[in-house]
Scaffold this motif. Structure first.
Motif, PDB file in Angstrom:
ATOM      1  N   CYS A   1      59.860  40.177   4.089  1.00  9.05           N
ATOM      2  CA  CYS A   1      58.686  39.240   4.480  1.00  9.05           C
ATOM      3  C   CYS A   1      58.615  38.161   3.304  1.00  9.05           C
ATOM      4  CB  CYS A   1      57.503  39.765   4.857  1.00  9.05           C
ATOM      5  SG  CYS A   1      56.601  40.883   3.572  1.00  9.05           S
ATOM      6  N   ASN A   2      57.890  37.260   3.671  1.00  2.49           N
ATOM      7  CA  ASN A   2      57.594  36.005   2.611  1.00  2.49           C
ATOM      8  C   ASN A   2      56.672  36.500   1.356  1.00  2.49           C
ATOM      9  OD1 ASN A   2      57.134  33.693   1.481  1.00  2.49           O
ATOM     10  ND2 ASN A   2      56.842  32.437   3.374  1.00  2.49           N
TER      11      ASN A   2
ATOM     12  N   PRO B   1      57.958  40.473  -0.907  1.00  2.00           N
ATOM     13  CA  PRO B   1      59.325  40.579  -0.524  1.00  2.00           C
ATOM     14  C   PRO B   1      59.953  41.855  -1.044  1.00  2.00           C
ATOM     15  CG  PRO B   1      59.024  38.806  -2.164  1.00  2.00           C
ATOM     16  CD  PRO B   1      57.634  39.230  -1.719  1.00  2.00           C
TER      17      PRO B   1
ATOM     18  N   HIS C   1      63.493  37.029   3.631  1.00  2.00           N
ATOM     19  CA  HIS C   1      62.859  35.849   4.340  1.00  2.00           C
ATOM     20  C   HIS C   1      63.650  34.666   3.556  1.00  2.00           C
ATOM     21  CE1 HIS C   1      59.844  32.802   5.428  1.00  2.00           C
ATOM     22  NE2 HIS C   1      59.495  33.622   6.355  1.00  2.00           N
TER      23      HIS C   1
ATOM     24  N   ARG D   1      66.224  28.876   7.378  1.00  2.00           N
ATOM     25  CA  ARG D   1      65.085  28.819   8.286  1.00  2.00           C
ATOM     26  C   ARG D   1      65.832  28.025   9.449  1.00  2.00           C
ATOM     27  NH1 ARG D   1      59.674  29.194   6.923  1.00  2.00           N
ATOM     28  NH2 ARG D   1      59.285  29.170   4.645  1.00  2.00           N
TER      29      ARG D   1
ATOM     30  N   GLU E   1      68.634  31.625  11.331  1.00  3.73           N
ATOM     31  CA  GLU E   1      68.621  33.288  10.616  1.00  3.73           C
ATOM     32  C   GLU E   1      69.630  33.820  11.479  1.00  3.73           C
ATOM     33  OE1 GLU E   1      65.762  31.354  11.493  1.00  3.73           O
ATOM     34  OE2 GLU E   1      64.421  31.605  10.072  1.00  3.73           O
TER      35      GLU E   1
ATOM     36  N   THR F   1      69.505  37.271  11.525  1.00  5.07           N
ATOM     37  CA  THR F   1      68.558  38.564  11.700  1.00  5.07           C
ATOM     38  C   THR F   1      68.818  39.085  12.906  1.00  5.07           C
ATOM     39  OG1 THR F   1      66.923  37.460  10.488  1.00  5.07           O
ATOM     40  CG2 THR F   1      66.468  39.742  11.363  1.00  5.07           C
TER      41      THR F   1
ATOM     42  N   TYR G   1      61.507  46.684   8.921  1.00  5.61           N
ATOM     43  CA  TYR G   1      61.029  45.400   9.166  1.00  5.61           C
ATOM     44  C   TYR G   1      59.570  45.304   9.029  1.00  5.61           C
ATOM     45  CZ  TYR G   1      59.195  41.477  12.176  1.00  5.61           C
ATOM     46  OH  TYR G   1      58.386  40.337  12.547  1.00  5.61           O
TER      47      TYR G   1
ATOM     48  N   GLY H   1      56.824  42.276   9.462  1.00  2.00           N
ATOM     49  CA  GLY H   1      56.546  40.990   9.919  1.00  2.00           C
ATOM     50  C   GLY H   1      55.887  41.045  11.384  1.00  2.00           C
TER      51      GLY H   1
ATOM     52  N   ASN I   1      52.989  29.852   3.139  1.00  5.98           N
ATOM     53  CA  ASN I   1      53.664  29.345   4.520  1.00  5.98           C
ATOM     54  C   ASN I   1      52.594  28.302   4.839  1.00  5.98           C
ATOM     55  OD1 ASN I   1      54.531  28.511   6.912  1.00  5.98           O
ATOM     56  ND2 ASN I   1      55.322  30.762   7.389  1.00  5.98           N
TER      57      ASN I   1
END
Lengths: 549, 549
Positions: free
Chosen positions: A204-205, A208, A231, A266, A269, A271, A285, A287, A393
Motif C-alpha cells: 500500500c501507499n 509500504p 504501490h 498507475r 497496474e 496486479t 493484500y 487496501g 494521495n
C-alpha cells in the motif's frame, strides 16, 4: 557463509517466547539514535538516499524488459528513480523457476535467511526512513519507526510464527501398533513440508514495509517465492527490501528470484494479472474493501490474506482526566494526518455531555476540548510538521475539502507543515447521519451525538461488526459500563483500548503483543501475526514404510 | 455435574502430547470385544438398534415442523426411522439463538463437554456399529471401527487440536514499555476468543461419523453452534451423535441447540440454503469435487473445509515379497468394495514386468497375482461378506457394471456377501487411456502399463497434483527410485505408503499420527487434523487499559 540459523537462533527463540507471552518485546530499537545505530548512521542514511535519487535502481539479475518509476514525494520533489520492470508472465515464470530450490531448502536455512535479511534491513533503517518519508508523506521520526524497526519487528514476528508452526509437530515418528500376541506393526513415518506455491504481496501507499513484511516473510520462511508488488507511489522502500533479500538469498546459495519486484504504473497496474495467475497460491493484500472483494471473487486459486478498511471509533462515557483524554485524542487524530489504518474516525459523545474531573462537560465542550488540544499540539509549526507529515494521495486532500460540508464544523482543517498537508477536520453530526457510517479516509473526524454512552457503545460496536474496524477506544469511569463495552466490542471482533492517556495511543499496535486486525470483522480476514496467518502457507506430506526388522 | 474438564483433563493432555509426537496412540479401543466394552455391550447395542427401527427418533426440544427419513439398509431392510425436520431458516435461527451462550462458555467447559460427548459415544459403539453398517453398507467389524472408535479418535483429535490452539498464546499480559528515565507505560491486556459463527457439517453416505466428527468437534470446542446435515441415506449414526451431544450440552447448562440435526430428503436437500445463509461462517464438507467447487463459489461468506475426491494410485517398481504385496493389495481393493476415500484405483506396472523374490514377473503375471490374491481372500463367502460389505449407493453398482467395458478384464466383478454387493473389478489399460485419469468410485481398478517404474511414478504423482489424491502407494526395491518417488509424491502433496505388507494397508489413516488429506492437492483443502483445521474457527479480540498505579 556461516550458518545463518545458528547466528540468529537466540533471537528467534526469544521471538517465539515473546509471541506466546505477549509482553513487551521489541527486537529492533525504535529510537533513531546515534548511540544505538552508530553516530554516522543518520548521515549515511541521508547520503544513501540522496545517491539513489534520479538513478536507475540496481537489482542485479532481476528480470527486466524496461524501466519504470514515477514516484513524487508528498513533500515536493520527484524521486526520479527507475526500477527494472517485467510483465506478469515473466515474473511468474521467474518465481516458478525459483520455487523448487526454495522448497528443498530446510526450514532452518529459510528462517536463517529471513532473519539475516531483517537484521541487514535494520542496519539501514535511516535509509529506509528517508525512502518511507518521501513515498508515504510520513514525517521523518514516524517514517523511521514505521518504515524501519517497527516493520522489521512485524517481519520477525511472522518468521517466528512460521518457525513455531513448521516445528509444531514431529517431522518423523516410529509408529508401533500392538497386535495382541503377534509382533507389532512398526512403521517409520516422515513428513515433508510442502510450500503452497507462488506468493504475491500487494503493498500500500501509506505503510509500504510495515504492511508488507508480514506476508513477505511468512511466505518466504515457509518456502514460497514472493513477488512483491508495491504501490506505484511507494516503490522505493520495497525495492530496497527486495535488493537486500536477493543479496542474502544468493549468498546463501538460494535463487535470488525467490524474491521479485513487480513494478508497474498507475493506470497500467499488473496486479490483477499477477493475482489471477494459476501459479499464485498466496496473496497478501492491504487496501480497499472493494479490491479485497475483487480478489476473493476472482483470485479463487489463491488464499487471500487481507487488511482492508473499516470505521474506527472512540466512545466517550466519562473521564477522570479530561485534559489527558483530549490531548491523547488530539495526537491520535493528527498523527500522519489520520492516514493510519488504526486512526479513529468517529467519536461518540452523549448529547447531554459527560462527567469529568473538571466537572460536567457538554457535548460542545467535549468537542471544543478536543479541538483545542489539536490546536495546542499543532501550534508550533515544526512540531505540527513532525506530527502530521504530509498527505500521501492527492485524492485524500480532495476528500478532506469535500468533507467540510458533511457536518457542523467544530475545527476546520488547515495547513500543517510542508508539502501536501491537512490538519484534522472535526465535524459534529447526529447519530442518524449516514455520513459517519462509512470510511472517510484522511484527517476527518465525526463527533456523533448519542442518546447516552450505552448507545455510543452500541453504535460503535455495531458499525465495527457491519463495516469493519481495526481499532476502537473507550473513555469511561463506570466499570459496569466498561464491562458491557468489553463484551460488545469483543462480540464485534475489534480490539479495544480503554482510557489511554499519555504517551500511548489507540493507533499503536505493538508487534509480539497486539494482534493487528482480528480477522473477525470486515476490516480484514487476517491477523498479524496469529497461527492462521502462517498455517496454510505450507502443508505436510508423509511417507511411511515398515521399519526393517 | 462434576467439572467435565477436570474429569477428562488427563485424556486431553495425553491427546495433545500424541498430536505433537505423531506416534501410535488410540484412545478408544478398536476391538469390538466384550472384555473391553463389557460382555453385554454387543447384545445391548443390537437391542438398542432394533428398538429404534420403525420408530420416531427422539430428539427432545429439537426444532421440528415434520418428520422425515427413508433410510434403506444396503443389506436389504428399510430402517423405517423418522427424524424431526425443520426448514433451513428455523435451524439457522435456533443455532444463532444458541450462539451467545456457547461463545460465553469457557474453552474449558466447551472442551469438557466435547470429550464427555465422545466418551458417551464410545460406550454405545455397538449401537453406532449397527447404525453405520445399515446406512453405509460397511460390514459389521468395519462399521464398528470406522463408525465408532476410529471416528471418536478423530473427534478427540480435533478437540485436542482446538484446545492446543485456544491455549497457544497468553490470554492476558502485563505490557510494560520503558520510557527512558520516565516511568514506563504499563498496560494490562486481555484476549477474548471470538467464535466465527454458525457451523455447518455436511456428512457423506459412506463414513457419516468418521468424516463428520472432526468438523463438528472442532467447531463446537471453539464455540460455534453446529448444524449437522447428514446424507439422506445415512442419518442414523449422526442422529444418535446429535442426541448424545444435546443431552450433554443441556446437562452442562449450555443450549442443546448448539448442536442441531438438519434432516432432508433426496431431491429436496436443504444443503444449499444452509450453506449460503449469511450466518453460516464455517462449512465442513465431504463429497464430490463438483459440490465442493459449488460451495467455494457460492458460500463465499463462509470458510469451507473439504475432503473431496481424487485418484489414488499404486506404483509398482519391484518387490521382495510378491505374495505379500499381492495379498496386501487384494485387501486394499476389496475392503468395503473400494468405497473408501483412501482406496487405490490405479495400479501402475511396467509393461516389461518387474523383478520379485519369485523371479521376473510380466505385466500379466503381476495382474494375475493380484487377481488370484483377491480370489483367495474372497473364497470363503462369510469372509467375503466381512471384507466387502455392501454397496452404499445403487449408482456405484451401475458404474461398476458399465466399467466392465473400460478395458481388458483381468478379474471380473461378482457377488460378495449379502445385499447389494460387488467384488473388485480389475481392468488392464494403457497409459494413454484417459479412463484412468478420473475417479471411478467403487470396486474398480485399472492396471496401467507403463514404460518403466519411473514413468509410473511420474504418472501417479502427476495425476495426484492435477486431479487430487488422498493416498499413494509404492512397491519397490530400488532405494534410489524410492527416494525419487518420495520427492515426486511430496511435490504432488500426497501421502505415500511404501512396501506395505501384512496387516497394514494404504487405506488406513490413523488419528493422532497420519494427517488425513494433505490440503495440498485437489482432493481436499483441509487436513485432519492440522493447525489450519482449527485456527480460523475462532479469532482473538483484545482489550487493553493502563494498569492502575
Amino acid at each position: 557463509m556461516a550458518d545463518l540459523f545458528e547466528r540468529h537462533q537466540a533471537l528467534l527463540e526469544r521471538a517465539v517466547k515473546a509471541l506466546h507471552e505477549r509482553e513487551f518485546w521489541a527486537p529492533f530499537p525504535e529510537i533513531p539514535s546515534g548511540k544505538i545505530y552508530g553516530e554516522t548512521a543518520r548521515a549515511e542514511g541521508d547520503a544513501a538516499y540522496t545517491a539513489l535519487l534520479g538513478q536507475a535502481f540496481d537489482l542485479p539479475a532481476h528480470p527486466e524488459s524496461r524501466r519504470l518509476g514515477a514516484e513524487v514525494s508528498p513533500f515536493g520533489p520527484d524521486l526520479g528513480i527507475t526500477y527494472p520492470a517485467a510483465d506478469a508472465a515473466t515474473l511468474i515464470a521467474a518465481a516458478k523457476a525459483a520455487a523448487p530450490a526454495l522448497a528443498a531448502a530446510s526450514p532452518r536455512l529459510r528462517v536463517g535467511v529471513c532473519i539475516e535479511i531483517l537484521t541487514r534491513l535494520n542496519r539501514i533503517s535511516f535509509l529506509l526512513a528517508n525512502a518511507t518519508m518521501h513515498t508515504t508523506g510520513q514525517a521523518f521520526a514516524m517514517a523511521f519507526q514505521a518504515g524501519g524497526p517497527h516493520a522489521q519487528d512485524r517481519g520477525l514476528e511472522a518468521v517466528a510464527m512460521a518457525w513455531d508452526e513448521m516445528t509444531r509437530f514431529a517431522t518423523s515418528a516410529r509408529w508401533e501398533k500392538p497386535q495382541g500376541k503377534a509382533a507389532p506393526i512398526v512403521l517409520e513415518k516422515h513428513w515433508t513440508l510442502v510450500p503452497a506455491g507462488v506468493a504475491l504481496t500487494i503493498g500500500c501507499n501509506t505503510f509500504p514495509t510495515w504492511n508488507s513484511y508480514p506476508g513477505i516473510f511468512a511466505s518466504l520462511a515457509t518456502g514460497n517465492p514472493v513477488i512483491v508488488k508495491p504501490h506505484p507511489a511507494a516503490i522505493l522502500p520495497l525495492a530496497i527490501t527486495v535488493q537486500i533479500a536477493r543479496a542474502v538469498l544468493a549468498e546463501a546459495g538460494l535463487p535470488a528470484d525467490a524474491v521479485l519486484l513487480a513494478v508497474d504504473e498507475r493506470g497500467a497496474e499488473i496486479t490483477t494479472q499477477l493475482a489471477t495467475d494459476p501459479a499464485v497460491k498466496l496473496i497478501d493484500y492491504t487496501g480497499s474493501n472493494a479490491f479485497g472483494s475483487w480478489l476473493r471473487a476472482n483470485a479463487t486459486q489463491a488464499q487471500v490474506f487481507t487488511e482492508e478498511a473499516g470505521v474506527n471509533t472512540i466512545t466517550i462515557g466519562g473521564t477522570d482526566d479530561f485534559a489527558g483524554m483530549c490531548a491523547n485524542l488530539a495526537f491520535s487524530l493528527a498523527l500522519y494526518s489520520g492516514q493510519m489504518c488504526t486512526a479513529p474516525q468517529n467519536i461518540y459523545v452523549p448529547q447531554a455531555g459527560i462527567e469529568t474531573d473538571q466537572g460536567h462537560k457538554s457535548f460542545d465542550e467535549v468537542a471544543e476540548g478536543i479541538a483545542a488540544a489539536i490546536d495546542a499540539l499543532l501550534a508550533d509549526p515544526a512540531r505540527a510538521a513532525g506530527v502530521c507529515g504530509a498527505i500521501a494521495n492527492p485524492a485524500t486532500q480532495d476528500r478532506l475539502q469535500q468533507a467540510r460540508g458533511f457536518g457542523r464544523v467544530i475545527r476546520d482543517t488547515g495547513a500543517a507543515g510542508e508539502g501536501r498537508t491537512g490538519s484534522p477536520l472535526l465535524l459534529a453530526v447526529t447519530s442518524e447521519d449516514p455520513v459517519a457510517e462509512a470510511e472517510c479516509f484522511g484527517p476527518i473526524t465525526f463527533l456523533v451525538a448519542t442518546r447516552d454512552a450505552d448507545e455510543g457503545i452500541a453504535l460503535a460496536s455495531g458499525l465495527a461488526a457491519q463495516r469493519g474496524a481495526i481499532t476502537a477506544a473507550l473513555y469511561d469511569t463506570d466499570e459496569a459500563r466498561i464491562d458491557r463495552a468489553i463484551a460488545a466490542f469483543a462480540g464485534a471482533g475489534v480490539n479495544l483500548s480503554i482510557n489511554l492517556t499519555g504517551n500511548i495511543y489507540v493507533n499503536q499496535s505493538a508487534a509480539f503483543s497486539d494482534f493487528h486486525v482480528t480477522g473477525a470483522n470486515p476490516a480484514g480476514n487476517a491477523s498479524l501475526t496469529d497461527t492462521a496467518f502462517v498455517a496454510t502457507r505450507f502443508r505436510r506430506a508423509m511417507w511411511r514404510r515398515p521399519v526393517a526388522h
